[in-house]
Design a protein around this motif. Sequence first.
Motif, PDB file in Angstrom:
ATOM      1  N   PHE A 185       3.794  11.475  -0.829  1.00 48.22           N
ATOM      2  CA  PHE A 185       2.625  10.946  -0.415  1.00 48.22           C
ATOM      3  C   PHE A 185       1.422  11.756  -0.275  1.00 48.22           C
ATOM      4  O   PHE A 185       1.416  12.915  -1.106  1.00 48.22           O
ATOM      5  CB  PHE A 185       3.549  10.690   1.104  1.00 48.22           C
ATOM      6  CG  PHE A 185       4.231   9.619   0.612  1.00 48.22           C
ATOM      7  CD1 PHE A 185       3.562   7.936   0.793  1.00 48.22           C
ATOM      8  CD2 PHE A 185       5.471   9.251   1.403  1.00 48.22           C
ATOM      9  CE1 PHE A 185       4.380   6.656   0.449  1.00 48.22           C
ATOM     10  CE2 PHE A 185       6.303   8.458   1.618  1.00 48.22           C
ATOM     11  CZ  PHE A 185       5.525   7.278   0.756  1.00 48.22           C
ATOM     12  N   CYS A 186       1.256  12.162   0.581  1.00 49.36           N
ATOM     13  CA  CYS A 186      -1.025  12.904   0.730  1.00 49.36           C
ATOM     14  C   CYS A 186      -0.614  13.795   1.412  1.00 49.36           C
ATOM     15  O   CYS A 186      -0.008  14.007   2.991  1.00 49.36           O
ATOM     16  CB  CYS A 186      -1.584  11.401   1.444  1.00 49.36           C
ATOM     17  SG  CYS A 186      -1.697  10.045   0.138  1.00 49.36           S
ATOM     18  N   ASP A 187      -0.840  15.308   1.316  1.00 43.14           N
ATOM     19  CA  ASP A 187      -1.200  16.617   1.991  1.00 43.14           C
ATOM     20  C   ASP A 187      -1.816  16.391   3.617  1.00 43.14           C
ATOM     21  O   ASP A 187      -1.594  16.741   4.258  1.00 43.14           O
ATOM     22  CB  ASP A 187      -1.494  17.676   1.340  1.00 43.14           C
ATOM     23  CG  ASP A 187      -1.018  17.865  -0.242  1.00 43.14           C
ATOM     24  OD1 ASP A 187      -0.146  17.825   0.361  1.00 43.14           O
ATOM     25  OD2 ASP A 187      -1.220  17.294  -1.135  1.00 43.14           O
ATOM     26  N   ARG A 188      -2.734  15.403   3.169  1.00 46.84           N
ATOM     27  CA  ARG A 188      -4.080  15.030   3.784  1.00 46.84           C
ATOM     28  C   ARG A 188      -4.583  13.143   4.034  1.00 46.84           C
ATOM     29  O   ARG A 188      -4.571  12.625   3.281  1.00 46.84           O
ATOM     30  CB  ARG A 188      -4.921  15.947   4.129  1.00 46.84           C
ATOM     31  CG  ARG A 188      -5.070  17.448   4.049  1.00 46.84           C
ATOM     32  CD  ARG A 188      -4.612  17.785   5.145  1.00 46.84           C
ATOM     33  NE  ARG A 188      -4.330  19.295   5.094  1.00 46.84           N
ATOM     34  CZ  ARG A 188      -3.746  19.630   5.212  1.00 46.84           C
ATOM     35  NH1 ARG A 188      -1.877  19.269   4.898  1.00 46.84           N
ATOM     36  NH2 ARG A 188      -3.544  21.323   5.182  1.00 46.84           N
ATOM     37  N   VAL A 189      -4.302  12.992   5.221  1.00 51.49           N
ATOM     38  CA  VAL A 189      -4.885  11.635   5.423  1.00 51.49           C
ATOM     39  C   VAL A 189      -6.044  11.909   6.980  1.00 51.49           C
ATOM     40  O   VAL A 189      -5.438  11.869   7.406  1.00 51.49           O
ATOM     41  CB  VAL A 189      -3.818  11.000   5.244  1.00 51.49           C
ATOM     42  CG1 VAL A 189      -4.353   9.049   6.018  1.00 51.49           C
ATOM     43  CG2 VAL A 189      -2.447  10.304   4.930  1.00 51.49           C
ATOM     44  N   ILE A 190      -6.532  10.939   6.259  1.00 50.10           N
ATOM     45  CA  ILE A 190      -8.078  11.168   7.188  1.00 50.10           C
ATOM     46  C   ILE A 190      -7.915   9.548   7.364  1.00 50.10           C
ATOM     47  O   ILE A 190      -8.481   8.400   6.700  1.00 50.10           O
ATOM     48  CB  ILE A 190      -9.012  11.713   6.469  1.00 50.10           C
ATOM     49  CG1 ILE A 190      -9.713  12.870   6.142  1.00 50.10           C
ATOM     50  CG2 ILE A 190     -10.381  11.654   7.798  1.00 50.10           C
ATOM     51  CD1 ILE A 190     -10.764  13.521   5.868  1.00 50.10           C
ATOM     52  N   GLU A 191      -8.030   8.975   9.165  1.00 51.85           N
ATOM     53  CA  GLU A 191      -8.095   7.956   9.164  1.00 51.85           C
ATOM     54  C   GLU A 191      -9.194   7.535   9.334  1.00 51.85           C
ATOM     55  O   GLU A 191      -9.848   7.711  10.391  1.00 51.85           O
ATOM     56  CB  GLU A 191      -7.398   6.721  10.047  1.00 51.85           C
ATOM     57  CG  GLU A 191      -7.033   5.537  10.821  1.00 51.85           C
ATOM     58  CD  GLU A 191      -8.184   5.340  11.755  1.00 51.85           C
ATOM     59  OE1 GLU A 191      -9.170   4.483  12.265  1.00 51.85           O
ATOM     60  OE2 GLU A 191      -8.395   6.793  12.805  1.00 51.85           O
ATOM     61  N   VAL A 192      -9.768   6.155   9.708  1.00 52.58           N
ATOM     62  CA  VAL A 192     -11.860   6.250  10.052  1.00 52.58           C
ATOM     63  C   VAL A 192     -11.931   5.255  10.196  1.00 52.58           C
ATOM     64  O   VAL A 192     -13.615   4.190  10.296  1.00 52.58           O
ATOM     65  CB  VAL A 192     -12.272   6.736   8.703  1.00 52.58           C
ATOM     66  CG1 VAL A 192     -14.040   7.162   9.232  1.00 52.58           C
ATOM     67  CG2 VAL A 192     -12.125   7.368   7.353  1.00 52.58           C
ATOM     68  N   THR A 193     -11.020   4.243   9.982  1.00 45.58           N
ATOM     69  CA  THR A 193     -11.434   2.840  10.770  1.00 45.58           C
ATOM     70  C   THR A 193     -11.201   2.425  12.301  1.00 45.58           C
ATOM     71  O   THR A 193     -11.733   1.934  13.230  1.00 45.58           O
ATOM     72  CB  THR A 193     -10.433   1.963  10.183  1.00 45.58           C
ATOM     73  OG1 THR A 193      -8.851   2.631  10.758  1.00 45.58           O
ATOM     74  CG2 THR A 193      -9.868   1.892   8.402  1.00 45.58           C
ATOM     75  N   ILE A 237       0.921  -1.004  -0.198  1.00 42.31           N
ATOM     76  CA  ILE A 237      -0.055   0.081  -0.230  1.00 42.31           C
ATOM     77  C   ILE A 237       0.803   0.949   0.290  1.00 42.31           C
ATOM     78  O   ILE A 237       0.702   2.749  -0.625  1.00 42.31           O
ATOM     79  CB  ILE A 237      -1.000   0.187   0.972  1.00 42.31           C
ATOM     80  CG1 ILE A 237      -2.070  -1.417   1.447  1.00 42.31           C
ATOM     81  CG2 ILE A 237      -2.252   1.192   1.156  1.00 42.31           C
ATOM     82  CD1 ILE A 237      -2.611  -1.460   2.734  1.00 42.31           C
ATOM     83  N   ILE A 238       1.618   1.473   1.107  1.00 38.30           N
ATOM     84  CA  ILE A 238       2.581   2.561   0.544  1.00 38.30           C
ATOM     85  C   ILE A 238       3.164   2.242  -0.476  1.00 38.30           C
ATOM     86  O   ILE A 238       3.412   4.066  -0.787  1.00 38.30           O
ATOM     87  CB  ILE A 238       3.926   2.281   1.887  1.00 38.30           C
ATOM     88  CG1 ILE A 238       3.393   1.921   3.552  1.00 38.30           C
ATOM     89  CG2 ILE A 238       4.873   3.431   1.992  1.00 38.30           C
ATOM     90  CD1 ILE A 238       4.107   1.184   4.279  1.00 38.30           C
ATOM     91  N   ASN A 239       3.510   1.624  -0.798  1.00 38.63           N
ATOM     92  CA  ASN A 239       4.653   1.874  -2.524  1.00 38.63           C
ATOM     93  C   ASN A 239       4.038   2.254  -3.500  1.00 38.63           C
ATOM     94  O   ASN A 239       3.775   3.187  -4.600  1.00 38.63           O
ATOM     95  CB  ASN A 239       5.508   0.393  -2.746  1.00 38.63           C
ATOM     96  CG  ASN A 239       6.315   0.229  -2.237  1.00 38.63           C
ATOM     97  OD1 ASN A 239       7.240   1.069  -1.174  1.00 38.63           O
ATOM     98  ND2 ASN A 239       6.702  -1.280  -1.591  1.00 38.63           N
ATOM     99  N   LYS A 240       2.014   1.417  -3.639  1.00 42.06           N
ATOM    100  CA  LYS A 240       1.159   2.380  -4.780  1.00 42.06           C
ATOM    101  C   LYS A 240       0.671   3.619  -3.820  1.00 42.06           C
ATOM    102  O   LYS A 240       0.985   4.130  -5.083  1.00 42.06           O
ATOM    103  CB  LYS A 240       0.095   1.734  -3.767  1.00 42.06           C
ATOM    104  CG  LYS A 240      -1.093   2.137  -5.553  1.00 42.06           C
ATOM    105  CD  LYS A 240      -0.140   1.190  -6.466  1.00 42.06           C
ATOM    106  CE  LYS A 240      -1.765   1.716  -7.577  1.00 42.06           C
ATOM    107  NZ  LYS A 240      -1.288   1.930  -9.154  1.00 42.06           N
ATOM    108  N   VAL A 241       1.110   4.162  -2.984  1.00 39.71           N
ATOM    109  CA  VAL A 241       0.322   5.359  -2.651  1.00 39.71           C
ATOM    110  C   VAL A 241       1.589   6.504  -3.233  1.00 39.71           C
ATOM    111  O   VAL A 241       1.368   7.453  -3.687  1.00 39.71           O
ATOM    112  CB  VAL A 241       0.115   5.224  -1.137  1.00 39.71           C
ATOM    113  CG1 VAL A 241      -0.207   7.408  -0.728  1.00 39.71           C
ATOM    114  CG2 VAL A 241      -1.602   5.260  -1.142  1.00 39.71           C
ATOM    115  N   LYS A 242       2.892   5.958  -2.751  1.00 41.06           N
ATOM    116  CA  LYS A 242       4.126   6.662  -3.003  1.00 41.06           C
ATOM    117  C   LYS A 242       4.274   6.545  -4.404  1.00 41.06           C
ATOM    118  O   LYS A 242       4.103   7.832  -4.747  1.00 41.06           O
ATOM    119  CB  LYS A 242       5.622   5.614  -2.738  1.00 41.06           C
ATOM    120  CG  LYS A 242       6.948   7.026  -2.846  1.00 41.06           C
ATOM    121  CD  LYS A 242       7.827   5.691  -2.170  1.00 41.06           C
ATOM    122  CE  LYS A 242       9.355   6.464  -2.206  1.00 41.06           C
ATOM    123  NZ  LYS A 242      10.360   5.643  -1.865  1.00 41.06           N
TER     124      LYS A 242
END
Length: 341
Positions: A222-230, A210-215
Amino acid sequence: MMETVSNLNIANKSVKLVSTMKAAALAAPLSVTIETAPLPQPQKDEVRIKIQGCGVCASSIPVWEGREWFSYPVPAGSPGHEGWGIIDAVGNDVSGLKTGDRVACLSYNAFAEYDVARASQVVKLPSSLNDMPFPGEALGCVMNIFNRSDIKSGQTVAVVGAGFIGLLLIELAKSAGAKVIAVSKREFSLNAAITAGADNAVAMDDHYKIINKVKELTGGSFCDRVIEVTGKEWPLNLAIELTAERGKLIVAGYHQDGMRQVNMQLLNWRGIDMINAHERNPEQYIQGIKQAIKAIEEGRMNPFPLFTHSFPLIETGRAFDMLTARPDGFIKALIVNTEKS
């Protein structure tokens, strides 16, 4: 059920009032009973609401499944906290609200035919939402998370967890002009995320994959904002890995089952702002509900297709079973009262 009734003269009109109601109650973990309970009476600063429906919230799963810190039976109507309906009685000190107003409310025993709420914790629903389900507390929560996220046009936003709240956050982020990457376990949820407007959908399976795919998707930044909803530990740490230098990690998942170990080294190294998006101030929730109404009217989010399952009050237990199992096709369950339910 036979309802007990009495006659009361209000404003020179004879009004027939019920004195009892039906309410769902968790008698024990995984066990719901339907009780006959006294009709709640509003205090001087309260209104009574004939509940049309109530959302079933994932935050209630622990009390449904049972934890050592809960006591049973829980109060009748609890933990229903996403109710909406019609005001049918007002306290003596209430102004600006009247019987017949359709409202969303902050109340806590809404798995029932009636509940009471403080007048200050009630929002009148506009005619544009007539006959539409409106679990206001949940929708207000979405808006509060979105506001805390500080999303701007041109940013890249990852949403980790594409359930009801995650999908609406995707819609709001897209409406703000952001690029959105959705990360979720279920293939159904990933497809729903694309429907909600996500630019990319990444399966939540292997951590480093997942990290490599988002990279790759972000050109290495990577991402300016990450929202964790789990509300789970692994996705929380995954979310840290997906956040860019000087980015913001927004914790929207409800982490209610104990301590968490988080990657503080990476938080420090990248200078990440870690933001708790949960609110406790009722006034802030009321503002969130009002903003949700505006967002819906402006077309920035559309929750109605996400209300995938409705159950009558007598099937509250089945609604919780569905919530915990989350079969394909399931996003959000509602308990909906009818004259026959």
